[in-house]
Design a protein around this motif. Structure first.
Motif, PDB file in Angstrom:
ATOM      1  N   ASP A   1       0.939  -1.287  -0.094  1.00 11.51           N
ATOM      2  CA  ASP A   1       0.029   0.054   0.245  1.00 11.51           C
ATOM      3  C   ASP A   1       0.876   1.082   0.093  1.00 11.51           C
ATOM      4  O   ASP A   1       0.721   2.330  -0.620  1.00 11.51           O
ATOM      5  N   PHE A   2       2.063   1.258   0.701  1.00 14.41           N
ATOM      6  CA  PHE A   2       3.077   2.499   0.732  1.00 14.41           C
ATOM      7  C   PHE A   2       3.508   2.421  -0.537  1.00 14.41           C
ATOM      8  O   PHE A   2       3.608   4.021  -1.173  1.00 14.41           O
ATOM      9  N   LYS A   3       3.959   1.516  -0.970  1.00 17.87           N
ATOM     10  CA  LYS A   3       4.795   1.474  -2.512  1.00 17.87           C
ATOM     11  C   LYS A   3       3.999   2.067  -3.650  1.00 17.87           C
ATOM     12  O   LYS A   3       4.304   2.815  -4.388  1.00 17.87           O
ATOM     13  N   ARG A   4       2.760   1.698  -3.565  1.00 17.95           N
ATOM     14  CA  ARG A   4       1.469   2.305  -4.353  1.00 17.95           C
ATOM     15  C   ARG A   4       0.905   3.356  -4.120  1.00 17.95           C
ATOM     16  O   ARG A   4       0.456   4.334  -4.915  1.00 17.95           O
TER      17      ARG A   4
ATOM     18  N   MET B   1       3.596   3.218   9.253  1.00 22.08           N
ATOM     19  CA  MET B   1       4.376   2.640  10.186  1.00 22.08           C
ATOM     20  C   MET B   1       3.269   2.583  11.322  1.00 22.08           C
ATOM     21  O   MET B   1       3.711   1.673  12.320  1.00 22.08           O
ATOM     22  N   ARG B   2       2.419   3.446  11.439  1.00 25.40           N
ATOM     23  CA  ARG B   2       1.711   3.463  12.639  1.00 25.40           C
ATOM     24  C   ARG B   2       0.892   1.843  12.553  1.00 25.40           C
ATOM     25  O   ARG B   2       0.894   1.146  13.563  1.00 25.40           O
ATOM     26  N   ARG B   3       0.491   1.335  11.371  1.00 27.23           N
ATOM     27  CA  ARG B   3      -0.187   0.179  11.237  1.00 27.23           C
ATOM     28  C   ARG B   3       0.633  -1.066  11.502  1.00 27.23           C
ATOM     29  O   ARG B   3       0.386  -2.011  12.184  1.00 27.23           O
ATOM     30  N   LEU B   4       2.233  -0.984  11.183  1.00 28.49           N
ATOM     31  CA  LEU B   4       3.158  -1.991  11.695  1.00 28.49           C
ATOM     32  C   LEU B   4       3.374  -2.008  13.159  1.00 28.49           C
ATOM     33  O   LEU B   4       3.415  -2.734  13.849  1.00 28.49           O
TER      34      LEU B   4
ATOM     35  N   ARG C   1      11.566   1.688   6.827  1.00 27.17           N
ATOM     36  CA  ARG C   1      12.570   2.704   7.094  1.00 27.17           C
ATOM     37  C   ARG C   1      13.308   3.063   5.795  1.00 27.17           C
ATOM     38  O   ARG C   1      13.651   4.165   5.612  1.00 27.17           O
ATOM     39  N   GLY C   2      13.794   2.028   5.293  1.00 35.20           N
ATOM     40  CA  GLY C   2      14.612   2.023   3.943  1.00 35.20           C
ATOM     41  C   GLY C   2      14.097   2.452   2.722  1.00 35.20           C
ATOM     42  O   GLY C   2      14.590   2.996   1.948  1.00 35.20           O
ATOM     43  N   MET C   3      12.728   2.433   2.698  1.00 35.59           N
ATOM     44  CA  MET C   3      11.859   2.718   1.542  1.00 35.59           C
ATOM     45  C   MET C   3      11.540   4.138   1.523  1.00 35.59           C
ATOM     46  O   MET C   3      11.235   4.757   0.503  1.00 35.59           O
ATOM     47  N   ARG C   4      11.930   4.815   2.781  1.00 35.08           N
ATOM     48  CA  ARG C   4      11.278   6.309   2.913  1.00 35.08           C
ATOM     49  C   ARG C   4      12.215   7.226   2.002  1.00 35.08           C
ATOM     50  O   ARG C   4      13.327   7.084   2.128  1.00 35.08           O
TER      51      ARG C   4
END
Length: 88
Positions: free
Chosen positions: A36-39, A48-51, A84-87
């Motif tokens: 969802d974040f990537k898209r 991050m909140r969901r994780l 964090r690495g994808m941010r």
């Protein structure tokens, strides 16, 4: 939406008993959140909140990290690091 039904990943099928009862579900939910974040469906902060919510759902503060809970906790932490690495 009731307080007990907080979204973590709508596209993840519940297998076995109701709720989180195996490591595959935990991993699949983490993957769905990252996807969802990537898209661009959700911002970094929401992902991050969901994780973090998933991690706190898996292991309560009053319980010890043993067996499957330890593995589930490690899975969620791994996906938090990936996020964090994808941010940007």
């Amino acid at each position: 939406m009731s307080r007990s039904n907080i979204y973590l990943g709508r596209r993840v099928k519940d297998t076995g008993k109701k709720g989180l009862d195996n490591l595959r579900e935990v991993r699949d939910i983490c993957k769905a959140i990252l996807a969802d974040f990537k898209r661009g469906r959700i911002p970094y902060r929401t992902a991050m909140r969901r994780l973090v919510f998933l991690r706190t759902t898996v292991i309560k503060r009053s319980e010890k990290l043993v067996g499957k809970k330890r593995k589930a906790y490690a899975i969620v932490r791994k996906y938090e690091e990936k996020l964090r690495g994808m941010r940007k």
